[in-house]
Scaffold this active site. Structure first.
Site, short mmCIF file in Angstrom:
data_model
loop_
_atom_site.label_atom_id
_atom_site.label_comp_id
_atom_site.label_asym_id
_atom_site.label_seq_id
_atom_site.Cartn_x
_atom_site.Cartn_y
_atom_site.Cartn_z
CG ASP A 175 11.14 -6.71 12.88
OD1 ASP A 175 11.94 -5.52 13.20
OD2 ASP A 175 10.61 -7.73 13.42
CE1 TYR B 296 3.40 2.34 13.65
CE2 TYR B 296 5.59 1.79 14.07
CZ TYR B 296 4.72 1.32 13.20
OH TYR B 296 4.62 0.45 12.93
CG ASP C 123 5.83 -0.87 -3.13
OD1 ASP C 123 7.38 0.31 -3.19
OD2 ASP C 123 5.32 -0.65 -3.66
CG ASP D 89 8.07 -1.35 13.55
OD1 ASP D 89 8.52 -2.27 13.61
OD2 ASP D 89 7.00 -1.17 14.07
CE LYS E 230 3.45 3.36 -1.92
NZ LYS E 230 3.84 1.61 -2.28
#
Ligand code: NAD
Length: 364
Positions: A256, A146, A228, A252, A196
């Site tokens: 959620d 970001y 994942d 992020d 990851k």
């Protein structure tokens, strides 16, 4: 009388509705505790852009600079509305990321919490959420994809391309890991490191730094999980997690998912802790689909006030009273429109009615 100054950025969509309720709660806490909260409203986000030509106006920056803490409502526009604003002034790029950068708010605390007696709000099967859900997601907030350099262009053959870079250095990684280990020390002392490293070099460095930081916290058991797989594991067995730490974009998305486990993003407050100043906001966006209807769940915004009291103003007892009051309102059989009512027995209340009941609890 002790005074704390707070920049109040109500934001867009449901922001003004839920901020009004959160400030009502703050007012009562101030009266009861003998602390003065000096509120300084300022424009921020989509509305700020339409009114001033900037999503993060200079006047807002000056107010935030002067205040002890920042209370921020959600910002953002619907997909169609966003197109009316130049890409770099759209609320996240034009206001949210610059706010995070300005105050270096690197540590984002996102509690995913549902006590056992409210587990019916979760869409997961009762046997999966029996005993409730109690996770803290620690998300690195000022690095990664970001904030990396971006380039948009056209190759010589006319093909449009975009390049976005994912940057982290060892200091950025170490400081967020220290935050996560310290949080773990105050809880169950089990820390899930979400990464990851089978694909991303940034995760390889992240895990290397974790190996260097971990010996400082010998009482914390570290468990590694690939991002994942973490998404699946959160849904199948959320109760295995206590504190989870991860880089910006993973956090992020998985936080959620955390809101989904609880039954609504409306149950997700958050704290964004900086080196000198911190800000507090719901984890969710401006919910344009329900804005203006008076049905938004103010729990996330009121909960963000509680986190501000605890983390910026060292008022943990008041923070706890606010959270208990909200849970008691739900515990008495009331619900907001976003939450499940599997047996059809709960009494729906509006945004305003919910916070009035919270105030009754606080005063009672
Ligand atoms: P969203 O988080 O606004 O909404 C997702 C869903 O959750 C919607 O159905 C919404 O009605 C519901 N919801 C969210 N908060 C709720 C609440 N308090 N009570 C009841 N229901 C609630 O996500 P979106 O629709 O993808 O994004 C809308 C805008 O918000 C976009 O412009 C996006 O860029 C922005 N956004 C801002 C922030 C922020 O300010 N930190 C974070 C995420 C998204």
């Amino acid at each position: 009388m002790k005074t704390h100054s707070i920049a109040v950025l109500e934001g867009d969509g449901i922001g003004p509705e839920i901020m009004a309720e959160a400030l009502g709660v703050l007012r009562v806490v101030g009266e009861q505790s003998g602390v003065k909260f000096a509120l300084h409203p300022a424009l921020f986000g989509g509305r700020a852009y339409f009114e001033t030509g900037s999503a993060f106006p200079d006047e807002t920056k000056a107010i935030c600079d002067r205040c002890d803490a920042i209370l921020k409502g959600p910002i953002g526009l619907s997909f169609e509305e966003s197109k009316k604003i130049p890409v770099d002034e759209q609320p996240e790029r034009g206001a949210l990321l610059p706010l995070r950068k300005r105050y270096n708010t690197y540590a984002n605390f996102r509690p995913v919490y549902l006590p056992a007696e409210l587990a019916h709000f979760s869409p997961l099967k009762p046997r999966v959420v029996e005993g409730g859900i109690d996770i803290v997601i620690i998300r690195e907030l000022v690095g990664g994809l970001y904030f990396g350099e971006k380039e948009v262009g056209k190759r010589s053959d006319g093909t449009r391309y975009v390049r976005e870079t994912l940057d982290y250095d060892e200091h950025q990684i170490a400081r967020i890991l220290h935050v996560a280990f310290k949080e773990s020390m105050g809880r169950k002392r089990v820390l899930h490191n979400v990464h990851k490293n089978n694909v991303l070099k940034s995760s390889v460095l992240w895990c290397e730094i974790l190996d260097e930081v971990a010996p400082h916290y010998p009482d914390v058991q570290v468990k590694h999980i690939i991002v994942d797989a973490a998404a699946t594991a959160l849904v199948l067995n959320p109760r295995q997690f206590d504190v989870m730490v991860m880089e910006n974009m993973f956090g992020d998305i998985l936080s959620d998912l955390g809101g989904g486990l609880l039954g609504s993003l409306g149950l997700m407050p958050s704290a964004c802790i900086g080196t000198e100043k911190s800000y507090y906001e719901p984890s969710h966006g401006s919910a344009p689909d329900i804005a203006g209807k008076g049905i938004a769940n103010p729990y996330s915004m009121i909960g963000s006030v509680a986190m501000m009291l605890e983390k910026s103003f060292h008022m943990p007892a008041e923070a706890r009273r606010i959270m208990d009051a909200m849970r008691n309102v739900f515990g008495q059989g009331f619900t907001t429109a976003d939450l499940r009512d599997p047996e059809g027995k709960l009494a729906p209340v509006s945004t305003r009615e919910f916070s009035e009941k919270v105030l009754e609890q606080l005063r009672g």
